[in-house]
Scaffold this active site. Structure first.
Site, PDB file in Angstrom:
ATOM      1  CG  ASP A  52      66.086 107.381  69.637  1.00 55.99           C
ATOM      2  OD1 ASP A  52      65.790 106.190  69.487  1.00 55.99           O
ATOM      3  OD2 ASP A  52      67.144 107.745  70.171  1.00 55.99           O
ATOM      4  CD  GLU A 219      64.270 101.607  74.633  1.00 55.75           C
ATOM      5  OE1 GLU A 219      64.997 101.974  75.579  1.00 55.75           O
ATOM      6  OE2 GLU A 219      64.717 101.041  73.619  1.00 55.75           O
TER       7      GLU A 219
END
Length: 562
Positions: A52, A219
């Site tokens: 991420d 997301e």
């Protein structure tokens, strides 16, 4: 007025640039080198589990952070001049405070999820979502640290993947995703206003996009503004199998248009998504940092070229068929920053000649001063045995000192000497220390104290996350206690990978008494990922009893080689 503000900002950047750029010595990895030395690079630019990733540019400098989950120190900070050569310069979380912990250590897969890093009003900000507790923030003037204590910005369950945004009108927002496991619903994006100082939210959280039909599991929101448009870069389709979406609107609250701007296409780079849009200092080139999920190796970092089409939509990667949907590159020309940059990679090996641990190391929870001593005078690390798990399993121990796998194929070797505790001149049984590979499947080559002396053994624990117990595959009584070399060779096995499940990995342990001739020991470990992370390699020293003193493991060095 705008020109005046630009001059002031440039002056500030010039003043802080020497501080921001003054980082450590260059480290060149033996096992992975993305800089091809001919003006080109190859992906991944970091072949390690920085999942991420998010990046911000300040002047000529780029700063990256990534998820750290329960590992401490947390929120790693990396620095680069060219988006290809990176070094670790610090961490934003030195110790996880009690108010930011939802479970005791080691809380596998919990705490720090998908952070965002931004630069605002002369300070660096990082926001992250804890799926159980809500949104946290920390800030600093120097990204190398120290960072200020965590602020609990928003208390909520299921809010993750947070990104702050300060608008031109003075208002501030947080775009975010939702964890279905906690929120009870996923595939949607939310927005909540916050105070301009970024310390608390205002009003009610609102859903701004529903991706259930065309973008399931959307997301990882990253929010920007370009011209009159607000953009949210969001991955969809799942961690290992998804694609990169971009949403845009004339208002932070929507309604948002959506377009797929990158997917795997004809490449073998699965799930290319979730990251950061950045540009070069002259504003002439746009780039995108993202991850690829490689199973036991974790989520590694890729760099993609990016262009803005005349219709106001970006295309990430290359677009061979011109349909506006890019696919990732394996090799490409390096970003044009106007100068050359020496090769530099995240540190792996450690000679332990400092009074501090190297920045590559993390514990499986908040460290204790009683776990270790950085003995710089003798250029060694001493690990004291400590009981941190009632189960006795290494998987449940928080005093594992670990680092990320640096490549698909590598060898980790360490020179150690075991000194178990003695009572009335006799060795006390129940202490063990050595070299470990830690994922859901865990394996170790270890020195252990028993009633009749010191043994070398190799153990494994399969499906540790499901309660798997440690079993011993090999054992050898040592005639004398002397320095020993422990080694693990990690290799990628199986077919050429095109998806996450194709990445297979095997670890073989060995030992030596002279550092030259190594003897294979035990049986190969089939390496697996951990909880939201790749497998890790490192050191440990544990015991199964409480006492007023301990034995220890002296570690002379730890080296990553081919």
């Amino acid at each position: 007025m705008k020109r005046t503000n630009q001059i002031i900002l440039s002056a500030i950047i010039l003043m802080i640039a020497p501080v921001l750029a003054a980082r450590g010595n260059n480290y060149v990895s033996e096992v992975w080198q993305p800089d091809l030395g001919n003006g080109k690079y190859k992906n991944p630019v970091i072949n390690a589990d920085y999942s991420d990733p998010d990046v911000v540019r300040v002047g000529d400098d780029y700063y990256m952070t990534s998820s750290s989950f329960c590992d401490i120190p947390g929120l790693p900070i990396l620095h680069s001049k060219d988006l290809v050569n990176w070094e670790i310069i610090g961490y934003a979380i030195a110790e996880m405070p009690e108010y930011a912990q939802s479970a005791p250590d080691p809380s596998h897969g919990n705490h720090v999820w998908a952070p965002s890093i931004r630069y605002h009003n002369g300070e660096f900000y990082i926001y992250y979502g804890d799926p159980d507790l809500g949104i946290f923030m920390t800030k600093t003037k120097d990204p190398a640290g120290p960072w200020e204590p965590l602020v609990h910005v928003y208390k909520a369950k299921g809010v993750i993947d947070t990104c702050p945004f300060w608008d031109e009108d003075g208002k501030a927002y947080i775009a975010h995703g939702y964890a279905g496991s906690r929120a009870g619903v996923k595939s949607i994006l939310g927005m909540i206003e916050m105070t301009p100082d970024g310390t608390q939210t205002i009003g009610q959280d609102r859903v701004i996009y529903d991706g259930h039909i065309e973008n399931e599991t959307i997301e990882g929101a990253k929010m920007y503004k370009r011209g009159d448009w607000y953009y949210i870069f969001s991955p969809a389709g799942g961690v290992a199998t998804g694609w990169q979406e971009v949403l845009r609107s004339k208002s932070p609250w929507g309604p948002y248009e959506v377009r797929n701007v990158m997917d795997q296409g004809s490449t073998d780079i699965n799930g290319p998504h979730q990251g950061a849009w950045i540009d070069t200092p002259d504003g002439k080139e746009d780039w995108f940092i993202h991850f690829q999920d490689k199973g036991p190796y974790g989520r590694v970092v890729h760099l993609q070229p990016m262009v803005w089409n005349s219709d106001g939509w970006p295309v990430i990667g290359v677009d061979p068929d011109g349909d506006g949907r890019g696919e990732p590159v394996k090799e490409y020309k390096k970003p044009n920053i106007g100068s050359s940059v020496a090769k530099n990679n995240p540190v792996e090996s450690d000679e332990f000649d400092s009074v501090e641990l190297g920045k590559q190391w993390q514990w499986k929870g908040n460290p204790n001063a009683l776990w270790y001593f950085c003995d710089a005078n003798n250029s060694q690390l001493r690990l004291f045995s400590q009981k941190t798990s009632d189960s006795g399993r290494l998987y449940d121990s928080s005093n594992l000192l670990l680092q990320k796998f640096p490549a698909e194929n590598f060898t980790a070797t360490t020179k150690v000497e075991f000194a178990p505790r003695k009572n009335n001149g006799k060795i006390m049984p129940g202490e063990r220390a050595g070299l470990v590979i830690a994922g859901y499947n865990l394996g170790a080559i270890q020195l252990e104290s028993r009633e009749d002396g010191i043994y070398l053994s190799e153990i494994e624990s399969l499906k540790s996350n499901k309660g798997g117990q440690e079993t011993q595959n090999a054992s050898l009584k040592l005639d004398e206690n002397k320095p020993i070399y422990l080694r693990v060779n990690v290799k990628m096995t199986g077919k050429k990978p095109t998806q996450k499940e194709d990445y297979k990995c095997e670890a073989v342990f060995s030992y030596s008494f002279d550092g030259k001739k190594f003897t294979t020991f035990g049986k190969p470990l089939q390496v697996t990922e951990g909880h939201w992370i790749g497998a890790k390699v490192g050191l440990f020293c544990v015991r199964d009893w409480e006492s007023n003193d301990s034995g220890w493991l002296n570690v002379e060095w730890f080296r990553i080689t081919k």
